[in-house]
Design a protein around this motif. Structure first.
Motif, short mmCIF file in Angstrom:
data_model
loop_
_atom_site.label_atom_id
_atom_site.label_comp_id
_atom_site.label_asym_id
_atom_site.label_seq_id
_atom_site.Cartn_x
_atom_site.Cartn_y
_atom_site.Cartn_z
N TYR A 11 0.69 -1.26 0.13
CA TYR A 11 0.04 -0.22 0.06
C TYR A 11 0.67 1.30 -0.19
N GLU A 12 1.86 1.44 0.77
CA GLU A 12 2.39 2.76 1.21
C GLU A 12 3.47 3.20 0.32
N GLU A 13 3.32 4.40 -0.13
CA GLU A 13 4.30 4.94 -0.93
C GLU A 13 4.03 6.28 -1.14
N CYS A 14 5.17 7.29 -0.85
CA CYS A 14 5.24 8.71 -0.95
C CYS A 14 5.44 8.81 -2.65
N ILE A 15 4.28 9.53 -3.24
CA ILE A 15 4.35 9.71 -4.56
C ILE A 15 4.75 11.12 -4.94
N SER A 21 5.88 14.00 -7.95
CA SER A 21 5.90 14.24 -9.45
C SER A 21 7.20 14.50 -9.94
N PRO A 22 7.52 14.48 -11.37
CA PRO A 22 8.96 14.52 -11.77
C PRO A 22 9.46 15.77 -11.19
N ASP A 23 8.73 16.98 -10.78
CA ASP A 23 9.53 18.19 -10.28
C ASP A 23 9.39 18.24 -8.88
N GLY A 24 9.26 16.96 -7.98
CA GLY A 24 9.44 16.96 -6.75
C GLY A 24 8.29 17.39 -5.71
N GLN A 25 7.24 17.35 -6.35
CA GLN A 25 6.00 17.76 -5.55
C GLN A 25 5.43 16.36 -5.14
N LEU A 26 5.18 16.36 -3.58
CA LEU A 26 4.57 15.00 -2.98
C LEU A 26 3.05 15.23 -3.38
N GLN A 27 2.75 14.08 -4.01
CA GLN A 27 1.23 14.27 -4.63
C GLN A 27 0.01 13.59 -3.58
N ASN A 28 0.68 12.96 -2.58
CA ASN A 28 -0.30 12.20 -2.00
C ASN A 28 -0.07 12.55 -0.33
N ALA A 29 0.04 13.79 -0.09
CA ALA A 29 0.40 14.18 1.36
C ALA A 29 -0.98 14.21 2.07
N SER A 30 -1.68 13.43 2.22
CA SER A 30 -2.90 13.21 2.87
C SER A 30 -3.24 11.72 3.28
N MET A 31 -3.97 11.41 4.52
CA MET A 31 -4.35 10.12 4.69
C MET A 31 -5.29 9.55 3.96
N ALA A 32 -5.98 10.45 3.09
CA ALA A 32 -6.79 9.65 2.23
C ALA A 32 -6.01 9.08 0.96
N ASP A 33 -4.90 9.66 0.73
CA ASP A 33 -3.94 9.20 -0.53
C ASP A 33 -2.82 8.45 -0.46
N TYR A 34 -2.27 8.55 0.98
CA TYR A 34 -1.12 7.73 1.21
C TYR A 34 -1.84 6.53 2.13
N LEU A 35 -1.73 5.49 1.58
CA LEU A 35 -2.71 4.58 2.03
C LEU A 35 -1.81 3.49 3.27
N VAL A 36 -2.26 3.63 4.40
CA VAL A 36 -1.78 2.82 5.34
C VAL A 36 -2.62 1.61 5.80
N PRO A 37 -1.91 0.45 6.13
CA PRO A 37 -3.00 -0.53 6.34
C PRO A 37 -4.06 -0.10 7.39
N MET A 38 -5.43 -0.79 7.04
CA MET A 38 -6.56 -0.84 8.06
C MET A 38 -6.79 -2.21 8.42
N ALA A 39 -7.67 -2.03 9.12
CA ALA A 39 -8.27 -3.42 9.79
C ALA A 39 -8.80 -4.18 8.99
N ALA A 40 -9.48 -3.70 8.02
CA ALA A 40 -10.55 -4.83 7.20
C ALA A 40 -9.42 -5.58 6.23
N GLU A 41 -8.64 -5.08 5.86
CA GLU A 41 -7.61 -5.73 4.76
C GLU A 41 -6.55 -6.41 5.33
N MET A 42 -6.50 -6.37 6.55
CA MET A 42 -5.37 -7.29 7.16
C MET A 42 -5.86 -8.59 8.04
N PRO A 43 -4.93 -9.51 7.71
CA PRO A 43 -5.31 -10.95 8.25
C PRO A 43 -4.84 -11.04 9.77
N ASP A 44 -5.53 -12.19 10.31
CA ASP A 44 -4.98 -12.34 11.72
C ASP A 44 -3.49 -13.04 11.34
#
Lengths: 159, 792, 283
Positions: free
Chosen positions: B699-703, B705-728
């Protein structure tokens, strides 16, 4: 001059009146003006769930509601959970199951879990995970949190 | 087992038991004390104007409108702080050749990444400070940015620092055995792959947070710190704010997650401290989420070319890697940004007996946010490269992935031994861990399930990793290179008049349960109920000196100091008891808060009564008896640079080959972290680490742009693992205590994050194998998988 | 991430709200559930001068059956839609889709009117409304008008609402017997905006008729595609040549890439979600 309004509300059973800037969101008001620092600020855009708290019976994001909108509302935060049966059970179960580490997500996680348990949610782990999917925890693997919720539901079923 | 009972299996020992955390109740009831919870009289709030450009000259800065805004107290630029802060340089002398220019808390003349702080506003509220930030006018002249590490060393790449001839920060090579000869053997099969690891960041739920107070009358600066290493921070702030070290007090109360993010020197934090000193008023700075993404350190971001040769029996003949990483425009202070690359060179292939190993690492500057040490530094890269190549090789020669590991892992009786890169190993259990894992996961049944699923067009995969983890570091990690970072830790244990123990220790708590294990060790070793142990950590004024928490060292190093101190205090108490009871102290013991006869177990005197005699009625003691009811011990690892742990993990995944979505069905980890002090705490910490590793893998990646703009500087766009997708996640242990300490504990905090990505990547590629494709780029996103499959 | 200052009004009736909106002098913004507006304000991407809070307007909170329609007040919250027996009975497409929209705490606050007025191309609600052939009732101080959902969403965050107008209610025709619906979306994590999604309503009585196929999260707006619907209408099941044609027609949509999926990926996933939604309907 910053725009403000007077509001009156009930927080954890206690009537409160205050003057709040229009732009202050509910969780900032509770934390900074009332000193109820149990609800946490994690992202301020409604994604992390750390500020989840109860307004008029439903769990909402404290960062996505203005304090002025809470005029006349009844609010329960984690500080008020201890006196509520299922909430207190969840608090104990979280301790027992080691369902927290740093504790920063815990108040919001408890709020979401409480909503699930009080609505009569079952012990199905996938359903619990789905219900908690709007609450971010970086420390645990979520598993102990699910365990804690399951325990409370199963205890309730036995009674 | 035979022989006398040790302190680990005495009936009153807490070590090895799943004791619930005494401080958890506070946290579940909303009574935590995090930095942002502090409200101090006359406290002000800071916000920063940050560079919107990746690379720009800074012209005229106009703060007039900002400072005119009601409620604004001050605005500072780099020039304003120049007389108050001395520049810092992120180098370590043992990382030979590492270079980085001096850095100031606010950008001087030129901004070098999008998000670099340029102007600081101090105001009566954070909201007003942000209002003022919008009124600051900065005349930026944008410059061409160097963003891609791959082109940063090309002749035409813009050089980020004028004082250097290129964007090279550091380079290192390792060459063991004869790699060339081994690759040229005609009985070997060679696998070559390029691995890419995206940029991650920590996303601690509590953002970085500082409240700084300064009392000019005593020249004392108090820094309320959300972090891991109070004494390091004390040294750093004292040096660069030109204060006496003893006049800087660092207090870390509850910390809302850290993971290596909160152990570095950030310009905005230093500026906050400087402003507090200038103004003589408390200042709070809480990084908001947007600021966290553009200013918390990033990590990973490696491209590794790897080559592995195996013979027909699957024995590794040679391994070669070439790592390239971009670290942003500066090496982070004081730990530097070369450590991750260094670790990759040290650790790739480290679980395996390899004679021929060659590695090259290249670290370059670039116009992106700075990169530095974050949980499991280098491990996920090193493990994924080695075990990725190994599993590919196994398939190429038609060997099972478990068998090929059996052939290559160090034998459990091989220790002490050295790896090809020169890492010293002892007390490891790779083979045992692998066998336990295979049984634990029911490997054969899973393979059968995989075959059956494929007949239904369901693509499941099984991936493994065998790993090492660097824990319990010695001074060889940082101190040797000149950093003010302690590798030793201390603990003081005091018996109070009421018969309670008070422990203060220099290791720190971020939720992993440090305070709990301190209480467990002390209560168990000394002989009191754990409820009678009070623990203090996280305050430079009241704890012994030490390193704090990093590199999975708390339990192993700090725990040993607690053990030694508790043991020493026990002897001191028994000596006093001997005098009071007119008994031989050797024949006494302490059990359940009482001094007892060692053999009969008869209670002789309670600790409370003993305490009262010593503290209140000293007249009852002979004049020549001077009881010391406090003991302090320090501990450091002396015979190894690091105490390694090992583990074996496995992932079971299903890949939806139509959508590229990966579902993690199951995950297993067998971990050998030496003596387990609290299974419940360790297990969930490993699970949390695994989830963080799955985050990095899927999931996780700081994306950018070619000119050095971080394009996903929010928790909506930088995907951290959440409970629903994680296994036991299933955890089991092997306990091979380290011989370097009595306690025998090694670290466990980073294993999951270090190992899981490799297991997930191998599992995904195992699922994709019938479709004759593979992917070695993390995160393995649906789009990347679809592209690997040729569907898009 | 603190919002810029603004004036705040919480009218107690619709007329008062419309009076406040009828002001062309400043930047007036309606606050419905706030689950999208508040983040934008916290990021300072939105800085209204006046915020008109509709949360006190009980006359915009209803779900009722009238004239062969389910009428929903614009301030009805997602959680109320989820729990409404009327919705469960008559708007099964909502029941299928709602659990995919964000998370419970967001649905407890977010409103149907708010997300309709926002017109986020990745959001589910615009697509659902177009698929259901809903009518959006807009009110201003100068009167009321009804706009078909298919004509309401004009582009990225762009709608047919005019200055001074707000959404008063949304009216969904009660479907006839034999009407089936399908919904499928692919989101990286539960509750995330989708990488691609589709909402379908169709009369399945042989032969298929009245198909409505609406994609979301693939373009600059929720996109109905009649060319695909034409492949469905008139056949008994979608397979063979018609399916192939449908795939081809989907490929012609005006795809817009995002961080998770470029145009080629969107194109591919749009076909996948369509096939899966169809399979679900006809299974």
């Amino acid at each position: 001059m910053i725009n403000s309004q007077n509001i009156s509300l009930v927080v954890n059973g206690e009537p409160v009146s205050a003057s709040v800037p229009n732009r202050t969101n509910l969780v900032d008001f509770l934390r900074n003006q009332l000193g109820l620092t149990g609800s946490h600020v994690g992202c301020e855009h409604g994604v992390c769930g750390a500020c989840t708290l109860e307004v008029n019976g439903s769990m909402i994001r404290g960062c996505l509601m203005l304090a002025v909108q809470a005029d006349g509302a009844e609010i329960t935060t984690v500080e008020g959970f201890t006196s509520r049966d299922k909430a207190a059970q969840l608090q104990r179960s979280f301790q027992k199951n080691n369902a927290l580490q740093c504790g920063y997500c815990t108040p919001g996680m408890l709020a979401s879990a409480l909503e699930y348990v009080e609505a009569g949610g079952g012990a199905d782990r996938a359903a619990i995970r789905q219900h908690l999917s709007g609450n971010y925890c970086r420390c645990t693997g979520y598993q102990s949190i699910v365990d804690a919720v399951v325990d409370v539901i199963e205890q309730g079923a036995k009674q | 087992m035979s022989g006398p009972l040790t302190l680990f299996d005495k009936p009153n020992s807490y070590i090895g038991k799943s004791v619930p955390r005494p401080d958890a109740r506070r946290l579940v009831e909303g009574r935590g004390k995090y930095v942002d919870d502090l409200q101090l009289p006359r406290m002000l709030h800071a916000a920063f104007v940050r560079s919107p450009h990746a690379h720009a000259e800074i012209g005229i800065i106009d703060t007039a409108a900002a400072t005119a805004l009601p409620g604004v107290i001050a605005a500072y630029t780099a020039t304003d702080l120049a007389d108050h802060v001395s520049p810092y340089v992120g180098i370590l002398t043992h990382l030979q050749g590492l270079r980085s220019p001096p850095q100031m808390p606010l950008a001087v003349d030129r901004a070098r990444w999008q998000g670099e702080p340029v102007v600081m506003i101090v105001a009566q509220s954070r909201a007003i400070a942000e209002d003022a930030c919008e009124l600051v006018e900065i005349d930026f002249h944008t410059l061409e940015a160097t963003c891609d590490a791959k082109t940063a060393l090309q002749d035409d790449a813009p050089v980020i620092h004028a004082e250097f001839d290129s964007n090279l920060a550091w380079q290192r090579t390792v060459d063991a055995g004869n790699v060339e000869e081994a690759f040229n053997r005609d009985d070997v099969t060679v696998i070559e792959r390029e691995f890419t690891f995206g940029r991650h960041t920590g996303v601690t739920l509590e953002p970085r947070a500082s409240v700084v107070e300064y009392d000019p009358s005593e020249e004392v600066l108090t820094y309320h710190y959300s972090g891991q290493a109070p004494h390091m921070m004390q040294a750093v702030l004292a040096k660069h704010l030109r204060l006496l070290e003893e006049n800087v007090r660092i207090i870390a109360r509850d910390v809302g997650g850290s993971f290596g993010i909160k152990i570095h020197t950030y310009g905005d934090d230093v500026a906050t401290a400087a402003a507090a000193k200038i103004l003589g008023r408390p200042i709070k700075f809480i990084a908001d989420r947007n600021e966290s993404f553009v200013s918390d350190i990033h990590a990973r971001d490696h491209t590794v070319r790897g080559r592995l040769a195996v013979d027909a029996e699957g024995k590794i003949a040679a391994l070669e890697i070439d790592d390239l990483t971009g670290i942003g425009p500066y090496s982070m202070y004081p730990r530097t940004s070369a450590i991750e690359c260094n670790q990759i060179l040290n650790l790739t292939g480290a679980p395996y007996a390899i004679d021929n190993y060659r590695a090259r690492g290249t670290v370059v500057f670039q116009n992106k946010n700075m990169m530095c040490q974050y949980r499991a530094v280098g491990h996920p890269v090193a493990m994924a490269v080695a075990d990725g190549l190994l599993e590919e090789a196994a398939h190429k020669i038609g060997m099972d992935v478990v068998d090929i590991r059996r052939h290559n892992l160090f034998a459990d009786n091989a220790y002490p031994t050295n790896s090809a890169a020169g890492m010293k190993f002892d007390d490891l259990s790779h083979q045992k861990a692998l066998e336990k894992l295979v049984k634990f996961m029911d490997y054969d049944a899973l393979r059968q399930n995989q075959t059956e699923a494929r007949t239904q067009n369901v693509y499941r995969g099984i991936g493994l990793v065998s790993m090492v983890e660097v824990t319990n570091p010695s001074p060889m990690f940082y101190g040797i290179g000149g950093a003010p970072i302690s590798a030793q830790d201390g603990a003081s244990v005091r018996l109070d008049a009421a018969g309670a123990l008070h422990v203060s220790a220099s290791i720190t708590e971020q939720g992993q349960g440090t305070n709990t294990i301190i209480a467990q060790i002390s209560a168990g070793v000394f002989g009191v109920d754990i409820d009678r142990v009070k623990v203090t950590t996280g305050d430079t004024a009241t704890t012994p000196y030490g390193g704090g928490t990093w590199a999975s060292r708390g339990a192993g190093i700090g725990g040993e100091a607690v053990l030694q101190a508790s043991h020493a205090l026990k002897q001191q108490v028994l000596d006093v008891a001997g005098v009071i009871l007119q008994a031989v102290s050797d024949q006494l013991d302490i059990v359940d808060g009482h001094v007892v006869d060692k053999d009969a177990g008869t209670q002789r005197i309670s600790l409370a009564d003993l305490g009262k005699i010593v503290y209140y009625r000293g007249n009852e003691l002979p004049a020549d008896v001077t009881p010391e009811l406090i003991a302090t011990r320090h501990y450091r690892v002396t015979d190894f640079p690091f105490v390694f742990t090992n583990g074996a993990m496995a992932a079971h995944v299903e890949v939806d080959v139509e959508t590229g979505f990966v579902k993690v069905l199951n995950f297993w980890a067998v971990e050998d972290c030496g003596r387990v002090i609290n299974p419940k705490l360790v297990d969930e910490q490993i699970r949390g680490g695994v989830v963080q590793g799955i985050g990095g893998a899927l999931y996780e990646e700081c994306i950018y742009s070619p000119d050095g703009q971080l394009q996903n500087a929010s928790m909506a766009d930088y995907l951290v693992p959440m409970a629903a997708e994680m296994p036991d996640i299933h955890i089991d242990h092997i306990e091979t205590p380290t011989k370097t300490s009595v306690l025998g504990a090694k670290g466990a905090g980073e294993a999951g994050t270090g190992g899981a990505p490799a297991a997930i990547m191998n599992a995904v590629n195992d699922a994709l194998r019938p479709l004759s494709t593979s992917l070695h780029q993390m995160p393995m996103t649906p789009q990347r998988i679809l592209k690997a499959l040729g569907k898009v | 991430m603190k919002a810029a200052d603004f004036d705040y009004q919480r009218p107690s009736n619709l007329e008062a709200a419309l009076d406040l909106l009828d002001d062309e002098s400043g930047d007036v913004q309606v606050l419905a559930g706030g689950q999208s507006l508040m983040p934008m304000m916290n990021f300072r991407l939105a800085q209204p001068e006046l915020l008109v809070d509709l949360n006190g307007l009980e006359d915009l909170q209803f779900i009722r059956e009238a004239d062969g329609h389910i009428q929903i007040g614009s301030m009805t919250r997602y959680c109320e839609l989820e729990n409404s027996p009327l919705i469960q009975q008559h708007v099964p497409l909502f029941s299928k889709a709602l659990p995919h929209i964000a998370h419970v705490a967001i649905r407890n606050r977010g409103t149907i009117g708010g997300s309709t007025a926002l017109a986020d191309p990745a959001a589910e609600m615009p697509a659902l409304l177009i698929a259901l052939d809903a009518i959006i009732v807009a009110r201003s101080r100068h009167g009321e008008r009804s706009i078909k959902a298919a004509e309401f969403f004009l582009g990225l965050y762009e709608t047919a609402l005019e200055m001074g107008e707000l959404i008063a209610s949304i009216s969904i025709p009660i479907s006839e017997a034999g009407c089936e619906c399908g919904f499928y979306e692919l989101a990286r994590r539960h509750g995330d905006y989708a990488m691609a999604g589709v909402a379908i309503t169709v009369q399945t009585t042989n032969p298929i008729s009245e198909a409505r196929v609406v994609f979301f999260a693939v373009s600059d707006r929720a996109t109905r595609t009649e060319a695909v619907e034409n492949q469905l209408n008139g056949v008994s099941t979608l397979a063979g040549e018609e399916m192939k044609n449908a795939m081809e027609e989907i490929g012609k949509l005006d795809f817009h890439g995002d961080l998770n999926a470029d145009i080629a990926t969107k194109q591919h996933l749009a076909k996948v979600v369509f096939k899966r939604a169809i399979a679900e309907i006809f299974s």
